[in-house]
Design a protein around this motif. Structure first.
Motif, PDB file in Angstrom:
ATOM      1  N   GLY A 245       0.821  -1.210   0.000  1.00 61.09           N
ATOM      2  CA  GLY A 245       0.000   0.000   0.000  1.00 61.09           C
ATOM      3  C   GLY A 245       0.854   1.258   0.000  1.00 61.09           C
ATOM      4  N   VAL A 246       1.937   1.260   0.794  1.00 62.32           N
ATOM      5  CA  VAL A 246       2.853   2.410   0.810  1.00 62.32           C
ATOM      6  C   VAL A 246       3.450   2.624  -0.571  1.00 62.32           C
ATOM      7  CG1 VAL A 246       5.072   3.242   1.693  1.00 62.32           C
ATOM      8  CG2 VAL A 246       3.410   2.203   3.259  1.00 62.32           C
ATOM      9  N   ASN A 247       3.855   1.528  -1.199  1.00 64.29           N
ATOM     10  CA  ASN A 247       4.462   1.612  -2.533  1.00 64.29           C
ATOM     11  C   ASN A 247       3.483   2.214  -3.532  1.00 64.29           C
ATOM     12  OD1 ASN A 247       6.655   0.804  -4.474  1.00 64.29           O
ATOM     13  ND2 ASN A 247       4.979  -0.420  -5.307  1.00 64.29           N
ATOM     14  N   ALA A 248       2.233   1.786  -3.482  1.00 63.66           N
ATOM     15  CA  ALA A 248       1.222   2.313  -4.407  1.00 63.66           C
ATOM     16  C   ALA A 248       0.933   3.780  -4.112  1.00 63.66           C
ATOM     17  CB  ALA A 248      -0.062   1.486  -4.304  1.00 63.66           C
ATOM     18  N   PHE A 249       0.858   4.130  -2.828  1.00 65.68           N
ATOM     19  CA  PHE A 249       0.572   5.512  -2.453  1.00 65.68           C
ATOM     20  C   PHE A 249       1.681   6.455  -2.906  1.00 65.68           C
ATOM     21  CE2 PHE A 249       1.109   9.004   0.592  1.00 65.68           C
ATOM     22  CZ  PHE A 249      -0.105   9.648   0.445  1.00 65.68           C
ATOM     23  N   LEU A 250       2.930   6.032  -2.786  1.00 64.18           N
ATOM     24  CA  LEU A 250       4.057   6.889  -3.134  1.00 64.18           C
ATOM     25  C   LEU A 250       4.133   7.195  -4.631  1.00 64.18           C
ATOM     26  CD1 LEU A 250       6.921   5.564  -0.827  1.00 64.18           C
ATOM     27  CD2 LEU A 250       5.618   7.694  -0.619  1.00 64.18           C
ATOM     28  N   TRP A 251       3.415   6.404  -5.441  1.00 62.83           N
ATOM     29  CA  TRP A 251       3.392   6.725  -6.867  1.00 62.83           C
ATOM     30  C   TRP A 251       2.642   8.027  -7.127  1.00 62.83           C
ATOM     31  CZ3 TRP A 251       5.878   6.682 -10.979  1.00 62.83           C
ATOM     32  CH2 TRP A 251       5.301   6.885 -12.231  1.00 62.83           C
ATOM     33  N   LEU A 252       1.741   8.415  -6.199  1.00 66.66           N
ATOM     34  CA  LEU A 252       0.980   9.658  -6.359  1.00 66.66           C
ATOM     35  C   LEU A 252       1.910  10.875  -6.436  1.00 66.66           C
ATOM     36  CD1 LEU A 252      -1.841  11.001  -6.465  1.00 66.66           C
ATOM     37  CD2 LEU A 252      -1.746  11.129  -3.967  1.00 66.66           C
ATOM     38  N   PRO A 253       2.799  11.117  -5.446  1.00 72.54           N
ATOM     39  CA  PRO A 253       3.713  12.257  -5.591  1.00 72.54           C
ATOM     40  C   PRO A 253       4.744  12.058  -6.683  1.00 72.54           C
ATOM     41  CG  PRO A 253       4.236  11.022  -3.592  1.00 72.54           C
ATOM     42  CD  PRO A 253       2.937  10.485  -4.111  1.00 72.54           C
ATOM     43  N   ALA A 254       5.201  10.824  -6.893  1.00 71.03           N
ATOM     44  CA  ALA A 254       6.202  10.588  -7.938  1.00 71.03           C
ATOM     45  C   ALA A 254       5.643  10.928  -9.313  1.00 71.03           C
ATOM     46  CB  ALA A 254       6.656   9.125  -7.898  1.00 71.03           C
ATOM     47  N   GLU A 255       4.400  10.521  -9.570  1.00 76.17           N
ATOM     48  CA  GLU A 255       3.768  10.842 -10.852  1.00 76.17           C
ATOM     49  C   GLU A 255       3.585  12.347 -10.993  1.00 76.17           C
ATOM     50  OE1 GLU A 255      -0.135   9.351 -13.336  1.00 76.17           O
ATOM     51  OE2 GLU A 255      -0.405  10.044 -11.274  1.00 76.17           O
ATOM     52  N   ALA A 256       3.167  12.996  -9.901  1.00 74.30           N
ATOM     53  CA  ALA A 256       2.963  14.447  -9.950  1.00 74.30           C
ATOM     54  C   ALA A 256       4.258  15.171 -10.287  1.00 74.30           C
ATOM     55  CB  ALA A 256       2.409  14.929  -8.604  1.00 74.30           C
ATOM     56  N   ILE A 257       5.364  14.693  -9.748  1.00 74.72           N
ATOM     57  CA  ILE A 257       6.651  15.367  -9.963  1.00 74.72           C
ATOM     58  C   ILE A 257       7.169  15.143 -11.376  1.00 74.72           C
ATOM     59  CG2 ILE A 257       9.086  15.379  -9.296  1.00 74.72           C
ATOM     60  CD1 ILE A 257       8.082  14.750  -6.411  1.00 74.72           C
ATOM     61  N   PHE A 258       7.162  13.904 -11.833  1.00 76.26           N
ATOM     62  CA  PHE A 258       7.820  13.601 -13.100  1.00 76.26           C
ATOM     63  C   PHE A 258       6.880  13.639 -14.303  1.00 76.26           C
ATOM     64  CE2 PHE A 258      10.831  11.669 -10.046  1.00 76.26           C
ATOM     65  CZ  PHE A 258      11.930  12.438 -10.377  1.00 76.26           C
ATOM     66  N   HIS A 259       5.715  13.025 -14.219  1.00 74.89           N
ATOM     67  CA  HIS A 259       4.797  13.060 -15.364  1.00 74.89           C
ATOM     68  C   HIS A 259       4.287  14.480 -15.615  1.00 74.89           C
ATOM     69  CE1 HIS A 259       3.600   8.633 -16.146  1.00 74.89           C
ATOM     70  NE2 HIS A 259       4.820   8.704 -15.681  1.00 74.89           N
ATOM     71  N   MET A 260       4.064  15.238 -14.543  1.00 70.62           N
ATOM     72  CA  MET A 260       3.532  16.589 -14.685  1.00 70.62           C
ATOM     73  C   MET A 260       4.642  17.656 -14.718  1.00 70.62           C
ATOM     74  SD  MET A 260       0.535  15.515 -14.874  1.00 70.62           S
ATOM     75  CE  MET A 260      -0.383  14.060 -14.397  1.00 70.62           C
ATOM     76  N   LEU A 261       5.857  17.225 -14.964  1.00 68.27           N
ATOM     77  CA  LEU A 261       6.996  18.141 -14.984  1.00 68.27           C
ATOM     78  C   LEU A 261       6.819  19.335 -15.926  1.00 68.27           C
ATOM     79  CD1 LEU A 261       9.877  18.666 -13.932  1.00 68.27           C
ATOM     80  CD2 LEU A 261      10.720  17.281 -15.828  1.00 68.27           C
ATOM     81  N   PRO A 262       6.187  19.177 -17.104  1.00 68.67           N
ATOM     82  CA  PRO A 262       6.000  20.341 -17.980  1.00 68.67           C
ATOM     83  C   PRO A 262       5.302  21.517 -17.305  1.00 68.67           C
ATOM     84  CG  PRO A 262       5.566  18.353 -19.220  1.00 68.67           C
ATOM     85  CD  PRO A 262       5.760  17.928 -17.785  1.00 68.67           C
ATOM     86  N   VAL A 263       4.429  21.242 -16.334  1.00 71.31           N
ATOM     87  CA  VAL A 263       3.760  22.342 -15.621  1.00 71.31           C
ATOM     88  C   VAL A 263       4.792  23.171 -14.861  1.00 71.31           C
ATOM     89  CG1 VAL A 263       2.010  22.963 -13.930  1.00 71.31           C
ATOM     90  CG2 VAL A 263       1.665  20.976 -15.416  1.00 71.31           C
ATOM     91  N   GLY A 264       5.703  22.494 -14.177  1.00 68.31           N
ATOM     92  CA  GLY A 264       6.756  23.190 -13.451  1.00 68.31           C
ATOM     93  C   GLY A 264       7.669  23.969 -14.375  1.00 68.31           C
ATOM     94  N   ILE A 265       7.983  23.388 -15.527  1.00 63.63           N
ATOM     95  CA  ILE A 265       8.891  24.051 -16.467  1.00 63.63           C
ATOM     96  C   ILE A 265       8.254  25.304 -17.047  1.00 63.63           C
ATOM     97  CG2 ILE A 265      10.020  23.809 -18.715  1.00 63.63           C
ATOM     98  CD1 ILE A 265      10.528  20.879 -17.998  1.00 63.63           C
ATOM     99  N   THR A 266       7.011  25.206 -17.499  1.00 61.21           N
ATOM    100  CA  THR A 266       6.353  26.379 -18.101  1.00 61.21           C
ATOM    101  C   THR A 266       6.147  27.475 -17.064  1.00 61.21           C
ATOM    102  OG1 THR A 266       4.214  25.274 -17.778  1.00 61.21           O
ATOM    103  CG2 THR A 266       5.224  25.101 -19.957  1.00 61.21           C
TER     104      THR A 266
END
Length: 484
Positions: free
Chosen positions: A155-176
């Motif tokens: 469960g911890v492993n699955a939960f931690l994908w939430l911030p990891a996805e936000a950081i890396f998959h949504m990286l273009p938001v941070g860049i723009t």
């Protein structure tokens, strides 16, 4: 503060006097000057001042390391000089007059990526921890992973994908956002632009290669169609789109009357940029990024990849000095997006360790020198944790031979890392904690770490004992002179 008065006056005289100071401010540990004539600064005299722990030039600024009481020193300096400080941004702007065009580009790139680094580092740590949970067989679990044997850790492993996805998959938001912040335009428009590149309406960029022709959703404009493809984790398309938005907004603010600018500037800047981003910039930028990652991956995976690893490992520290190392962030992220991991990041972590170990060699040889110890010990700790600038500018470049020893140790460590196909999940923490980001080849990474520790320390001792390069001065080193 009285104990700094004499040193502050001495510093003012040694930098060429009040007339030679174009701007001055301070950060957490350093006085930061923009000098009208940097050649008038007497570095040897400055470094002999009791309160000063070192000097270096970076981004067109002459920086004097004072330590944690730099605020008190700065106040005393202002009192004896009559100079009022300015903001760090103003000092950066003034410092650009001492920078060449390439350095200005690299400085801009650094200012874009720097605000994103904390999130990227945390994301790397999270992915590294998830790697331990789900991909590392444990001997005490009969070769099974922690996730396979524990509901809680699953469960911890699955939960931690939430911030990891936000950081890396949504990286273009941070860049723009970061580009609009850097360029002084409307930051919320940058955020909205980034969101349109990773919207849930779009096909995830990671799945495009597996979708057969005709199954990609699209916008139908009648006379042409536009594929609805996202640009998750893509760096280059996001940067190109953001700069187009900045150019359009600045131009529109000059030509549209102020009375209606609040309505029409955001509208006419954002909508065309979003369209161009998906119709032209996105596909082109994605292709450029793919070619770049292909070229680097070719070097990392070809027949002579060990040569590439040796060269990159040896030259990464000079890249840090020139500011060119910020380009590796984009390459790392592109490699991760295209290949699911990066061979580049392990070499960066190893370079951090090598430069830190070179400082450790100096600490051992110069034990008893309390003034140098005040700089070298924190610098070594910082470098072992992935931040090498204090070690590079405070010790290694100052003496030259530790810098070279660190480069050699890093070169051999990088060669081992690449030859043995050590890869990382993504950008993570550098230095000794870098092993947490390793995806494959962990044993070989530890072996390369040992090389990055032992070789620089041994070479520093050999160089100093045999007077190899020990008579060189900092000004004889060509690379740091690029900033002057």
């Amino acid at each position: 503060m009285a104990d700094f008065k004499k040193d502050a006056q001495e510093l003012l005289d040694a930098i060429g006097g009040k007339k030679n100071v174009s701007a001055v401010t301070h950060c957490a540990t350093r006085m930061r000057f923009v000098l009208n004539d940097p050649s008038k600064a007497d570095k040897e005299r400055i470094e002999d001042i009791e309160s000063v722990k070192g000097t270096f030039t970076q981004a067109g600024q002459f920086q004097v390391i004072v330590g944690n009481r730099v605020g008190d020193f700065y106040n005393e300096f202002s009192a004896v000089s009559g100079l009022e400080g300015v903001s760090k941004d103003e000092v950066k702007g003034a410092g650009k007059k001492n920078m060449n065009p390439l350095q200005r580009i690299m400085a801009a790139l650094a200012e874009i990526f720097t605000p994103l680094i904390p999130a990227i580092i945390i994301g790397g740590l999270i992915l590294g921890f998830r790697n331990v949970l789900e991909a590392v067989p444990m001997w005490f679990l009969d070769g099974q992973t922690i996730v396979e044997t524990s509901v809680f850790w699953s469960g911890v492993n699955a939960f931690l994908w939430l911030p990891a996805e936000a950081i890396f998959h949504m990286l273009p938001v941070g860049i723009t956002w970061s580009v609009t912040r850097k360029m002084g335009t409307t930051q919320i428009l940058g955020i909205v632009l980034g969101l349109t590149l990773v919207s849930g309406q779009l096909l995830n960029a990671y799945g495009v290669q597996d979708i057969v022709a005709g199954e990609v959703p699209y916008w139908d404009f009648g006379f042409f169609q536009l594929d609805m493809i996202g640009y998750q984790a893509q760096v280059i398309p996001a940067m190109m789109a953001a700069f187009l938005l900045v150019i359009l907004e600045k131009w529109l603010r000059r030509v549209i009357p102020e009375a209606v600018s609040m309505i029409f500037v955001p509208l006419l800047a954002l909508i065309p940029t979003i369209f161009v981003a998906h119709a032209i910039i996105g596909p082109i930028g994605w292709q450029l990024g793919t070619w770049l990652s292909l070229a680097v991956n070719w070097g990392l995976s070809g027949t002579f990849n060990w040569v590439f690893g040796f060269i990159f490992g040896g030259l990464y520290a000079p890249l840090v000095i020139t500011g060119l190392h910020h380009m590796t962030n984009a390459i790392d992220l592109q490699l991760v997006a295209d290949y699911g991991g990066t061979n580049l990041w392990p070499m960066i972590a190893l370079s951090n360790i090598a430069q830190a170990s070179a400082v450790m060699g100096v600490i051992w040889l110069h034990r008893g020198d309390e003034k140098e110890k005040a700089v070298s010990v924190p610098a070594a700790i910082s470098a072992y944790l992935g931040v090498t600038e204090p070690a590079l500018f405070g010790i290694n470049i100052k003496y030259v031979y530790p810098f070279v020893a660190g480069m050699i140790g890093s070169a051999f460590a990088g060669m081992i890392s690449v030859a043995m196909d050590v890869t990382a999940f993504n950008i993570g923490v550098g230095g000794l904690p870098g092993f947490l980001s390793i995806q494959s080849g962990l044993l070989w990474f530890f072996i390369a770490m040992a090389v990055a520790i032992i070789v620089p320390i041994a070479l520093v001792i050999v160089f100093e004992k045999n007077n190899i390069m020990t008579s060189w001065e900092n000004d004889n080193l060509p690379i740091p002179k690029l900033g002057n």
